[in-house]
Design a protein around this motif. Structure first.
Motif, PDB file in Angstrom:
ATOM      1  N   ASN A 161      63.030  44.897  46.199  1.00 29.81           N
ATOM      2  CA  ASN A 161      64.477  44.736  46.066  1.00 29.81           C
ATOM      3  C   ASN A 161      64.797  44.183  44.679  1.00 29.81           C
ATOM      4  N   PHE A 162      65.376  45.015  43.838  1.00 34.10           N
ATOM      5  CA  PHE A 162      65.681  44.590  42.463  1.00 34.10           C
ATOM      6  C   PHE A 162      67.085  43.996  42.381  1.00 34.10           C
ATOM      7  N   ILE A 163      67.173  42.892  41.612  1.00 34.97           N
ATOM      8  CA  ILE A 163      68.483  42.307  41.301  1.00 34.97           C
ATOM      9  C   ILE A 163      68.595  42.382  39.777  1.00 34.97           C
ATOM     10  N   PHE A 164      69.723  42.898  39.296  1.00 35.59           N
ATOM     11  CA  PHE A 164      69.864  43.097  37.850  1.00 35.59           C
ATOM     12  C   PHE A 164      70.896  42.162  37.252  1.00 35.59           C
ATOM     13  N   HIS A 165      70.817  42.036  35.929  1.00 37.44           N
ATOM     14  CA  HIS A 165      71.871  41.352  35.195  1.00 37.44           C
ATOM     15  C   HIS A 165      72.460  42.378  34.233  1.00 37.44           C
ATOM     16  N   ASN A 166      73.631  42.064  33.684  1.00 36.97           N
ATOM     17  CA  ASN A 166      74.353  43.080  32.925  1.00 36.97           C
ATOM     18  C   ASN A 166      73.952  43.158  31.448  1.00 36.97           C
ATOM     19  N   GLY A 167      72.654  43.070  31.138  1.00 30.04           N
ATOM     20  CA  GLY A 167      72.218  43.161  29.740  1.00 30.04           C
ATOM     21  C   GLY A 167      71.892  44.600  29.373  1.00 30.04           C
ATOM     22  N   TYR A 168      71.984  44.895  28.085  1.00 30.27           N
ATOM     23  CA  TYR A 168      71.692  46.270  27.629  1.00 30.27           C
ATOM     24  C   TYR A 168      71.447  46.255  26.120  1.00 30.27           C
ATOM     25  N   CYS A 169      70.796  47.314  25.652  1.00 34.57           N
ATOM     26  CA  CYS A 169      70.627  47.507  24.215  1.00 34.57           C
ATOM     27  C   CYS A 169      71.773  48.382  23.719  1.00 34.57           C
ATOM     28  N   PRO A 170      72.572  47.892  22.764  1.00 39.19           N
ATOM     29  CA  PRO A 170      73.720  48.685  22.291  1.00 39.19           C
ATOM     30  C   PRO A 170      73.304  50.026  21.684  1.00 39.19           C
ATOM     31  N   VAL A 171      72.136  50.079  21.053  1.00 37.91           N
ATOM     32  CA  VAL A 171      71.691  51.323  20.402  1.00 37.91           C
ATOM     33  C   VAL A 171      71.370  52.387  21.463  1.00 37.91           C
ATOM     34  N   HIS A 172      70.628  51.990  22.493  1.00 37.87           N
ATOM     35  CA  HIS A 172      70.245  52.960  23.528  1.00 37.87           C
ATOM     36  C   HIS A 172      71.403  53.270  24.472  1.00 37.87           C
ATOM     37  N   GLN A 173      72.244  52.268  24.723  1.00 38.47           N
ATOM     38  CA  GLN A 173      73.377  52.517  25.623  1.00 38.47           C
ATOM     39  C   GLN A 173      74.352  53.526  25.006  1.00 38.47           C
ATOM     40  N   ALA A 174      74.388  53.590  23.671  1.00 38.83           N
ATOM     41  CA  ALA A 174      75.310  54.512  22.987  1.00 38.83           C
ATOM     42  C   ALA A 174      74.854  55.970  23.078  1.00 38.83           C
ATOM     43  N   ILE A 175      73.644  56.192  23.572  1.00 39.84           N
ATOM     44  CA  ILE A 175      73.167  57.579  23.745  1.00 39.84           C
ATOM     45  C   ILE A 175      73.701  58.095  25.088  1.00 39.84           C
ATOM     46  N   THR A 176      74.503  59.153  25.046  1.00 37.17           N
ATOM     47  CA  THR A 176      75.157  59.636  26.269  1.00 37.17           C
ATOM     48  C   THR A 176      74.560  60.966  26.736  1.00 37.17           C
ATOM     49  N   THR A 177      74.849  61.305  27.990  1.00 36.40           N
ATOM     50  CA  THR A 177      74.401  62.614  28.508  1.00 36.40           C
ATOM     51  C   THR A 177      75.063  63.741  27.703  1.00 36.40           C
ATOM     52  N   THR A 178      76.317  63.533  27.288  1.00 35.12           N
ATOM     53  CA  THR A 178      77.011  64.548  26.471  1.00 35.12           C
ATOM     54  C   THR A 178      76.236  64.802  25.176  1.00 35.12           C
ATOM     55  N   ASN A 179      75.784  63.705  24.536  1.00 38.41           N
ATOM     56  CA  ASN A 179      74.983  63.842  23.301  1.00 38.41           C
ATOM     57  C   ASN A 179      73.747  64.696  23.554  1.00 38.41           C
ATOM     58  N   VAL A 180      73.051  64.377  24.657  1.00 34.16           N
ATOM     59  CA  VAL A 180      71.768  65.039  24.929  1.00 34.16           C
ATOM     60  C   VAL A 180      71.997  66.511  25.272  1.00 34.16           C
ATOM     61  N   LEU A 181      73.013  66.786  26.098  1.00 31.66           N
ATOM     62  CA  LEU A 181      73.273  68.178  26.505  1.00 31.66           C
ATOM     63  C   LEU A 181      73.708  69.024  25.304  1.00 31.66           C
ATOM     64  N   LYS A 182      74.429  68.404  24.369  1.00 32.80           N
ATOM     65  CA  LYS A 182      74.854  69.117  23.149  1.00 32.80           C
ATOM     66  C   LYS A 182      73.613  69.474  22.310  1.00 32.80           C
ATOM     67  N   ALA A 183      72.716  68.487  22.155  1.00 30.99           N
ATOM     68  CA  ALA A 183      71.481  68.748  21.385  1.00 30.99           C
ATOM     69  C   ALA A 183      70.657  69.840  22.067  1.00 30.99           C
ATOM     70  N   GLN A 184      70.677  69.815  23.396  1.00 30.65           N
ATOM     71  CA  GLN A 184      69.894  70.809  24.153  1.00 30.65           C
ATOM     72  C   GLN A 184      70.459  72.231  23.974  1.00 30.65           C
ATOM     73  N   LYS A 185      71.763  72.331  23.760  1.00 31.27           N
ATOM     74  CA  LYS A 185      72.374  73.654  23.518  1.00 31.27           C
ATOM     75  C   LYS A 185      71.858  74.221  22.190  1.00 31.27           C
ATOM     76  N   THR A 186      71.710  73.329  21.202  1.00 32.18           N
ATOM     77  CA  THR A 186      71.234  73.768  19.885  1.00 32.18           C
ATOM     78  C   THR A 186      69.737  74.086  19.924  1.00 32.18           C
ATOM     79  N   TYR A 187      68.979  73.280  20.673  1.00 32.82           N
ATOM     80  CA  TYR A 187      67.512  73.469  20.757  1.00 32.82           C
ATOM     81  C   TYR A 187      67.120  73.624  22.231  1.00 32.82           C
TER      82      TYR A 187
END
Ligand code: 13P
Ligand code: SF4
Length: 301
Positions: A161-187
């Protein structure tokens, strides 16, 4: 002599080992004796022969090296380089959550302050979190501070049973599914390689999820030609070095940790001369924080 040669000369004269993370600029990685992910750097810090370690990374990395090696002098290239995620949790929050459970382990990501480590049962990095948490006897796991890494690991260990806190890396959190799907369309044939500090929806699109070292190993061993990279751009240096004929594509313009990039070649040279940004820790705090890091090294072995 150029700056690189001056650095090599000073390093030898002063008997200093230089450690660097894959997110610092390529020219800084090139002058380092050891380059690696967070787990590798914490292990190698306990093995180097030199009495002084110069750290090209962020504060929690230098602090971890000092916690494990109190007799060594640990110097940061820029002591203002910190990890914002390391300060997204405090001791009061840990104690409040702990009070609700009798059977709980506090697991802290190495991207945390010495104080948080001193209140944790065990430390983990992205490359050993699964292995370590699987071995813990407790049913309840308070995973701090990174909610994204914690969420990803929890999917691999459903009986806890995992309990989380609301921490995150701003650099990685800024990577979105939209970004990845767009890159995937190109490659369209590219393999998608994702660091587990990314959001779980991005992780779900991945062909491979791993730490910086694991991403480099995967791409190097792969017979594929094209890769979409979801982590800080500093990793491209080693990826290109090991794979000169393969293509690596980033997904947005923000894959850039400003703190890691404070480590410049000129500052390496200046600090080798002045040795003035040493990590100093209160001995009582260091001893308490050592327990969780030492347990990480033991359980990850
Ligand atoms: P790893 O090198 O362990 O993958 O960690 C990434 C990171 O964000 C370091 O700050
Ligand atoms: Fe912290 Fe993210 Fe920078 Fe790593 S990349 S040091 S987790 S802000």
């Amino acid at each position: 002599m150029n700056l690189n040669e001056e650095i090599q000369k000073l390093k030898t004269e002063k008997n200093v080992a230089i450690l660097a993370h894959y997110y610092v600029d390529g020219e800084v990685q090139e002058i380092a004796d050891y380059v690696g992910d967070s787990y590798y750097l914490s292990k190698i810090a306990t093995k180097v022969q030199q009495q002084t370690i110069l750290f090209c990374g962020v504060k929690f990395m230098g602090e971890s090296a000092k916690i494990l090696n109190p007799e060594k002098k640990i110097v940061m290239v820029d002591d203002s380089a910190g990890c914002p995620m390391a300060h997204m949790i405090n001791v009061e929050t840990i104690n409040n959550i702990k009070a609700d459970y009798s059977d709980i382990a506090v697991v802290c990501y190495i991207n945390s302050s010495a104080e948080i480590k001193s209140h944790s049962d065990v430390c983990v990095t992205s490359s050993n979190a699964y292995q370590i948490i699987s071995k813990l006897p407790q049913k309840n796991i308070l995973f701090i501070p990174d909610k994204h890494l914690g969420t990803y690991i929890s999917t691999k260990i459903p009986d806890k049973n995992f309990i989380f806190h609301n921490g995150y890396c701003p650099v990685h959190q800024a990577i979105t599914t939209t970004n990845v799907l767009k890159a995937q369309k190109t490659y369209p044939d590219a393999k998608i390689l994702v660091h587990p500090e990314c959001h779980i929806d991005v992780i779900k699109l991945a062909d491979f999820v791993g730490s910086t070292s694991e991403i480099i190993d995967y791409a190097t061993k792969s017979h594929e030609q094209n890769f979409i990279i979801c982590t800080d751009n500093g990793i491209l240096h080693e990826l290109h070095k090991k794979n000169p004929k393969k293509n690596f594509c980033l997904v947005n313009e923000k894959q850039y940790c400003p703190d890691m990039k404070l480590n410049t070649l000129q500052k390496v040279y200046d600090v080798l001369n002045s040795m003035d940004s040493e990590i100093i820790l209160n001995e009582d705090l260091r001893q308490k924080a050592q327990t969780s890091l030492a347990r990480m090294l033991e359980l990850a072995n």
